[in-house]
Design a protein around this motif. Structure first.
Motif, PDB file in Angstrom:
ATOM      1  N   LEU A 176      63.983-107.390 -18.841  1.00 33.82           N
ATOM      2  CA  LEU A 176      64.328-106.598 -17.669  1.00 33.82           C
ATOM      3  C   LEU A 176      63.106-105.813 -17.198  1.00 33.82           C
ATOM      4  O   LEU A 176      62.405-105.205 -18.008  1.00 33.82           O
ATOM      5  CB  LEU A 176      65.463-105.627 -17.992  1.00 33.82           C
ATOM      6  CG  LEU A 176      66.715-106.228 -18.653  1.00 33.82           C
ATOM      7  CD1 LEU A 176      67.808-105.175 -18.779  1.00 33.82           C
ATOM      8  CD2 LEU A 176      67.214-107.446 -17.894  1.00 33.82           C
ATOM      9  N   VAL A 177      62.870-105.835 -15.895  1.00 32.99           N
ATOM     10  CA  VAL A 177      61.683-105.183 -15.323  1.00 32.99           C
ATOM     11  C   VAL A 177      62.134-104.242 -14.208  1.00 32.99           C
ATOM     12  O   VAL A 177      62.751-104.677 -13.231  1.00 32.99           O
ATOM     13  CB  VAL A 177      60.691-106.222 -14.747  1.00 32.99           C
ATOM     14  CG1 VAL A 177      59.399-105.526 -14.313  1.00 32.99           C
ATOM     15  CG2 VAL A 177      60.404-107.319 -15.774  1.00 32.99           C
ATOM     16  N   ASN A 178      61.853-102.969 -14.362  1.00 31.67           N
ATOM     17  CA  ASN A 178      62.214-101.956 -13.366  1.00 31.67           C
ATOM     18  C   ASN A 178      61.037-101.032 -13.112  1.00 31.67           C
ATOM     19  O   ASN A 178      60.035-101.053 -13.840  1.00 31.67           O
ATOM     20  CB  ASN A 178      63.418-101.147 -13.848  1.00 31.67           C
ATOM     21  CG  ASN A 178      64.694-101.969 -13.884  1.00 31.67           C
ATOM     22  OD1 ASN A 178      65.238-102.333 -12.850  1.00 31.67           O
ATOM     23  ND2 ASN A 178      65.170-102.277 -15.088  1.00 31.67           N
ATOM     24  N   SER A 179      61.175-100.218 -12.078  1.00 30.19           N
ATOM     25  CA  SER A 179      60.115 -99.273 -11.746  1.00 30.19           C
ATOM     26  C   SER A 179      60.694 -97.888 -11.494  1.00 30.19           C
ATOM     27  O   SER A 179      61.794 -97.754 -10.949  1.00 30.19           O
ATOM     28  CB  SER A 179      59.359 -99.738 -10.494  1.00 30.19           C
ATOM     29  OG  SER A 179      58.387 -98.788 -10.102  1.00 30.19           O
ATOM     30  N   VAL A 180      59.961 -96.883 -11.903  1.00 33.25           N
ATOM     31  CA  VAL A 180      60.270 -95.495 -11.556  1.00 33.25           C
ATOM     32  C   VAL A 180      59.230 -95.054 -10.540  1.00 33.25           C
ATOM     33  O   VAL A 180      58.027 -95.224 -10.759  1.00 33.25           O
ATOM     34  CB  VAL A 180      60.243 -94.580 -12.790  1.00 33.25           C
ATOM     35  CG1 VAL A 180      60.473 -93.130 -12.393  1.00 33.25           C
ATOM     36  CG2 VAL A 180      61.292 -95.016 -13.805  1.00 33.25           C
ATOM     37  N   ALA A 181      59.692 -94.502  -9.422  1.00 33.61           N
ATOM     38  CA  ALA A 181      58.790 -94.054  -8.351  1.00 33.61           C
ATOM     39  C   ALA A 181      58.907 -92.539  -8.210  1.00 33.61           C
ATOM     40  O   ALA A 181      59.724 -92.038  -7.431  1.00 33.61           O
ATOM     41  CB  ALA A 181      59.141 -94.749  -7.047  1.00 33.61           C
ATOM     42  N   PRO A 182      58.097 -91.795  -8.961  1.00 34.10           N
ATOM     43  CA  PRO A 182      58.189 -90.337  -8.890  1.00 34.10           C
ATOM     44  C   PRO A 182      57.652 -89.787  -7.571  1.00 34.10           C
ATOM     45  O   PRO A 182      56.798 -90.384  -6.921  1.00 34.10           O
ATOM     46  CB  PRO A 182      57.293 -89.867 -10.049  1.00 34.10           C
ATOM     47  CG  PRO A 182      57.059 -91.085 -10.890  1.00 34.10           C
ATOM     48  CD  PRO A 182      57.127 -92.241  -9.949  1.00 34.10           C
ATOM     49  N   GLY A 183      58.161 -88.626  -7.215  1.00 33.61           N
ATOM     50  CA  GLY A 183      57.547 -87.829  -6.164  1.00 33.61           C
ATOM     51  C   GLY A 183      56.504 -86.920  -6.805  1.00 33.61           C
ATOM     52  O   GLY A 183      56.031 -87.178  -7.918  1.00 33.61           O
TER      53      GLY A 183
END
Length: 246
Positions: A176-183
């Motif tokens: 499984l491949v996901n991304s976290v996009a922080p501010g």
């Protein structure tokens, strides 16, 4: 609760900020932690000693992730791996017309080449065992763009596309491949820019504050957990409302 007991996690850019907090969180949850950062990052050894207090195994994997040969060398020491967190990165402001070829290249090499290099080597292990989680750290600027950060925004946007494509390719094989996009996040870099910078940045978000690195780490741990077992190819915005999808 040591929910990552007997799990192995490799974290790039683990010497400070989000990477450091993520390493601490995984250690508290019982994982064996591989700490990656540049050999010049003086705080990595201190972090290793701090993590050892949690009674877990910790290994230093020092090296430049933009160097494919060095990445292969580091991963050759690992027999199996459950989780990869591609976190390493840096921020540099420069206008488009003043940007040098080298400034563009270095930004791409650290963020995109680094993510590619580590994912490829981790994937060899994960595909062989039929399971694994890869979590790529992007940014809200990869979705919004930002003046004087064209190269950074492009690199982070590339990570988002990379995440979606790799999720499609490796999902059928249990990875499984996901991304976290922080501010905006209160990392040492932001702190060095002074309180006025943080206040100005915070005003851009509906929640009127910046994130703490631990808040980003909590989402990373969720994506690595069994609770997220039906999530792949997702871009999770931890941005105080700065980006609202839907």
């Amino acid at each position: 609760m040591r929910r990552f007991e007997n799990k192995k996690v490799f974290i790039t850019g683990a010497g400070s900020g989000i990477g450091k907090e993520t390493a601490i969180a995984f250690a508290r949850a019982g994982a064996k932690v591989y700490l990656n950062d540049l050999p010049t990052q003086q705080y990595v050894q201190q972090i290793k000693e701090e993590l050892l207090c949690h009674g877990v195994q910790v290994e230093l994997m020092l090296g430049d992730i933009s160097d494919a040969d060095k990445v292969r060398e580091m991963f050759a020491e690992i027999e199996n791996l459950d989780i990869l967190v591609n976190n390493a990165g840096f921020l540099q402001e420069v206008s488009m017309l003043e940007m040098s070829d080298r400034e563009w290249d270095v930004m791409m090499k650290v963020h995109l080449y680094g993510t590619f290099n580590c994912s490829r080597e981790a994937g060899r292990l994960m595909l062989n065992q039929g399971s694994g989680r890869i979590i790529n750290i992007s940014s809200d600027l990869g979705q919004l763009g930002c003046e004087r950060l064209v190269h950074y925004s492009a690199a982070k946007g590339g990570i988002i596309a990379f995440t979606k494509a790799l999720a499609r390719e490796w999902g059928p094989h249990g990875v499984l491949v996901n991304s976290v996009a922080p501010g905006g996040t209160m990392t040492p870099l932001v702190e060095r820019l002074g309180p006025n910078y943080a206040i100005e940045e915070a005003a851009k978000y509906p929640l009127k504050r910046l994130a703490y690195p631990s808040e980003i780490a909590n989402v990373i741990l969720f994506l690595a957990s069994e609770e997220a077992s039906f999530m792949t190819g997702q871009i999770i915005g931890v941005n105080g409302g700065g980006v609202m999808n839907g």
